[in-house]
Design an enzyme around this catalytic site. Sequence first.
Site, short mmCIF file in Angstrom:
data_model
loop_
_atom_site.label_atom_id
_atom_site.label_comp_id
_atom_site.label_asym_id
_atom_site.label_seq_id
_atom_site.Cartn_x
_atom_site.Cartn_y
_atom_site.Cartn_z
N ARG A 161 -14.05 79.06 -30.18
CA ARG A 161 -13.91 80.42 -30.49
C ARG A 161 -15.08 81.45 -30.27
O ARG A 161 -15.12 82.44 -30.13
CB ARG A 161 -13.30 80.50 -32.16
N HIS B 230 -6.23 66.32 -32.09
CA HIS B 230 -7.06 67.39 -32.04
C HIS B 230 -8.48 66.98 -31.53
O HIS B 230 -9.22 67.65 -30.86
CB HIS B 230 -7.47 67.87 -33.70
N ASP C 154 -12.65 73.64 -30.54
CA ASP C 154 -12.27 74.11 -32.05
C ASP C 154 -13.06 75.43 -32.47
O ASP C 154 -13.08 76.50 -31.74
CB ASP C 154 -12.38 72.80 -33.01
N HIS D 26 -6.55 74.38 -44.14
CA HIS D 26 -7.86 74.72 -44.33
C HIS D 26 -8.21 76.00 -43.72
O HIS D 26 -9.06 76.56 -44.53
CB HIS D 26 -8.78 73.40 -43.59
N TYR E 89 -14.86 80.74 -41.43
CA TYR E 89 -13.40 81.01 -41.43
C TYR E 89 -13.25 82.50 -41.94
O TYR E 89 -12.09 83.04 -41.52
CB TYR E 89 -12.71 79.83 -42.22
#
Length: 332
Positions: free
Chosen positions: A150, A314, A146, A191, A253
């Site tokens: 990244r 997930h 997740d 989200h 984010y």
Amino acid sequence: VPGPDRWYPFIFIMEIIDCIIVALSCRAQGPEWRHVEGPHLMLLPEFTSIPVQGRAGVLHTRRAGQGPALLLLHGHPQSHVMWHLVAPALAQHFTVVLMDLRGYGDSARPQDDVSHAVYSKRAMAQDALDVMQHHGFTRFGVLAHDRGARVAHRLALDHPDAVQRMLLLDIAPTLAMYENTSEAFARAYWHWFFLIQPSPLPEALIESDPVRYVRSVMGSRHAGLQVFATEALAEYGRCAAIAGTAAGICGDYRASASIDLEHDRADRAAGRQVEAPLRVLWAEHGAVGRCFDVLSLWRACAPNVSGQSLPCGHYLAEEQPDLVLREALDFF
């Protein structure tokens, strides 16, 4: 003897009380790193906690095992504890280093800036490199999920000499996901678009009930909450209640929707790709596999890619730990 359903409300209440106590304590002590005696120690007793001074504050790391170095990076809204079903077995073959990303777990929560460079994956990748160098490793493998995946992607691009091999769980490249966003993806990954809204609304909503936020995000996925260990859920809730967590999550984010995309576009324009052998696993019952051609998108970013789906949602490392462990042992 009452069944588990009878005890659940009491367990939930105790977790909320614990999170409130921790949050009040954190507000009193400030946002700097603290050694916390919590569920994470019960779940990973063989791992030694080692604080590492990072460029934006102290980073919480843990280490166990001997052999080739392997860095494990977690996702949102979790901490290094998400590896509790996989890391002990990996430590029989590798020197395993776990770390909490900045803004998460028990790592520092630096204040974001207007450009979101503080929470850029470039800055977080530098944290990861600094951590591994602190532990004595200049070259290592990376297993990441997740948000951590990244960070790992950026780590492999910015520091190709450091990353030997990379196994990523349930992501496609960030730029490709934004450029190919569909209604189905936006609904599943709501989200992504909530957390990037201007401050302070997302932060305020999360801070109003951080435990509920964690349980809502994680519980709305394929497997619900029943696959997670009680101690792990308590740990995720504890960390979510630490002052500054909501701002750190939003910073992460917001960076992915702004400065990270600039870095990704610059790499694409320059033809820079991931040089390390890359394997990608995604959830058969997850939004990433449903909404994107995962392997095709990664093959545009790396010349040496393989991968497949696993029969789960997930949270691969907690839903299918044996399969993730087998993949990691075969790949690394």
